[in-house]
Design a protein around this motif. Structure first.
Motif, PDB file in Angstrom:
ATOM      1  N   UNK A   7       0.857  -1.185   0.000  1.00 39.32           N
ATOM      2  CA  UNK A   7       0.000   0.000   0.000  1.00 39.32           C
ATOM      3  C   UNK A   7       0.894   1.235   0.000  1.00 39.32           C
ATOM      4  N   UNK A   8       0.790   2.035  -1.057  1.00 38.50           N
ATOM      5  CA  UNK A   8       1.667   3.191  -1.239  1.00 38.50           C
ATOM      6  C   UNK A   8       0.987   4.514  -0.887  1.00 38.50           C
ATOM      7  N   UNK A   9      -0.241   4.465  -0.413  1.00 39.86           N
ATOM      8  CA  UNK A   9      -0.990   5.672  -0.071  1.00 39.86           C
ATOM      9  C   UNK A   9      -1.478   5.579   1.365  1.00 39.86           C
ATOM     10  N   UNK A  50      -2.264   1.970  -4.997  1.00 38.35           N
ATOM     11  CA  UNK A  50      -1.659   3.286  -5.133  1.00 38.35           C
ATOM     12  C   UNK A  50      -2.731   4.266  -5.602  1.00 38.35           C
ATOM     13  N   UNK A  51      -2.317   5.405  -6.133  1.00 36.48           N
ATOM     14  CA  UNK A  51      -3.245   6.310  -6.811  1.00 36.48           C
ATOM     15  C   UNK A  51      -2.514   6.990  -7.955  1.00 36.48           C
ATOM     16  N   UNK A  52      -3.216   7.848  -8.691  1.00 38.17           N
ATOM     17  CA  UNK A  52      -2.611   8.446  -9.882  1.00 38.17           C
ATOM     18  C   UNK A  52      -1.435   9.334  -9.571  1.00 38.17           C
ATOM     19  N   UNK A  53      -1.511  10.075  -8.480  1.00 36.48           N
ATOM     20  CA  UNK A  53      -0.422  10.963  -8.113  1.00 36.48           C
ATOM     21  C   UNK A  53       0.792  10.190  -7.639  1.00 36.48           C
ATOM     22  N   UNK A  54       0.578   9.206  -6.785  1.00 29.15           N
ATOM     23  CA  UNK A  54       1.676   8.423  -6.200  1.00 29.15           C
ATOM     24  C   UNK A  54       2.296   7.474  -7.212  1.00 29.15           C
ATOM     25  N   UNK A  55       1.450   6.833  -8.015  1.00 27.47           N
ATOM     26  CA  UNK A  55       1.915   6.010  -9.122  1.00 27.47           C
ATOM     27  C   UNK A  55       2.676   4.756  -8.731  1.00 27.47           C
ATOM     28  N   UNK A  56       3.290   4.147  -9.732  1.00 29.08           N
ATOM     29  CA  UNK A  56       4.159   2.981  -9.602  1.00 29.08           C
ATOM     30  C   UNK A  56       5.042   2.959 -10.842  1.00 29.08           C
ATOM     31  N   UNK A  57       6.365   2.960 -10.657  1.00 24.04           N
ATOM     32  CA  UNK A  57       7.281   3.098 -11.791  1.00 24.04           C
ATOM     33  C   UNK A  57       7.647   1.747 -12.397  1.00 24.04           C
TER      34      UNK A  57
END
Length: 310
Positions: A7-9, A50-57
């Protein structure tokens, strides 16, 4: 055994508990935690929230060899390496439709606040300044509204505008099938026609600085701009200059270039209303977004088709 979920958010306690019932959570809402957990647990992670701002590269995806499912909690996904993930056969979903009403409500709140100068008049009233010492402000009703991006949110903004006897036009890359609203083939043409311009288009490279000086000049000194999409759609320097010079009447922003850091060129201006990217946030919207994520995830791990694929 529950799948491992990165979880990135940030999640509120009730949302965290709902997700934890179905997943073993690795919680990394800060950049430092994100780097550390991917380095130490990347081999075990099967899903990412995640979400659009945080993303995933793409680089992060390379460090997650067992990754099979990625979800953006909201509708946006501009900073997720979508093409790279698809090449890995990773299932991608978003929260399309879960917070549309909340965002449309907030867009109209910003419009009303900007046009009627609510923030400054609240401050003046608290300071003992009575109405005769304040300049008159225009009506919202009976004007023309341009919607940049007539998706689900844009349609809901237009529906709210109808209640104010506002005529609505829009610009998309192409006309929306079945819409009776007036279509404009350029953003400048839409801005020239409009009293108010509400931005509801997706972010990303294709819409970067779509609202530039030419659009702001077309909107003019009596015009108002509202942005509830992504900060990258608006040229911040051009916006600050137009507001400073009075060549744009006012603005309401919920999103910014470089957020969460607020552009300092906007902070001192009195003809702008600022909120901290909360347009899509309410108990109802967050609950619906989390539930949508859980349903999509459960369907995926059961071998079923997801409901809101990207």
């Amino acid at each position: 055994m529950k799948p491992s979920l990165l979880v990135l958010i940030s999640l509120r306690d009730d949302s965290y508990a709902s997700v934890a019932a179905s997943f073993d959570i690795l919680y990394a809402p800060t950049p430092e935690q994100r780097t550390q957990i991917i380095a130490s647990h990347g081999a075990t992670i099967r899903a990412v929230l995640t979400n659009g701002t945080t993303g995933l590269t793409a680089d992060e995806i390379d460090r997650l060899p067992d990754l099979e499912f990625v979800s953006a909690l909201g509708a946006g996904y501009e900073n997720i390496a979508v093409d790279y993930a698809r090449a890995r056969d990773i299932v991608l979903v978003n929260g399309a439709g879960t917070n549309d009403d909340c965002v449309a409500d907030h867009a109209f709140a910003l419009l009303l606040a900007a046009v009627r100068d609510i923030a400054q008049r609240d401050r003046a009233t608290r300071d003992g300044v009575w109405r005769d010492k304040l300049p008159l402000r225009p009506n919202v009703s009976g004007k023309r509204l341009g919607v940049l991006g007539l998706g689900n949110i844009g349609l809901k903004v237009a529906r709210r505008a109808a209640g104010f006897d506002i005529e609505t036009g829009y610009h998309n890359r192409k006309p929306r099938e079945g819409s009776a609203l007036r279509y404009f083939d350029s953003v400048v043409a839409l801005a020239e026609w409009s009293d108010f311009l509400v931005i509801a288009t997706p972010g990303g490279a294709g819409t970067h600085h779509l609202v530039d000086r030419a659009v702001l000049d077309a909107l003019g000194p009596l015009g108002f701009l509202v942005n509830v999409s992504r900060g990258s759609v608006v040229d911040t320097a051009a916006l600050a200059a137009a507001l400073e010079a009075g060549t744009l009447g006012g603005a309401g922003l919920d999103v910014y270039e470089g957020e969460p850091h607020l552009p300092q060129a906007l902070v001192h201006l009195k003809n702008i209303v600022l909120t901290p990217h909360v347009a899509g946030s309410s108990p109802e919207a967050i609950g619906a977004s989390v539930q949508n994520f859980l349903v999509n995830a459960q369907r995926h791990f059961a071998g079923e088709a997801v409901l809101t694929p990207i």
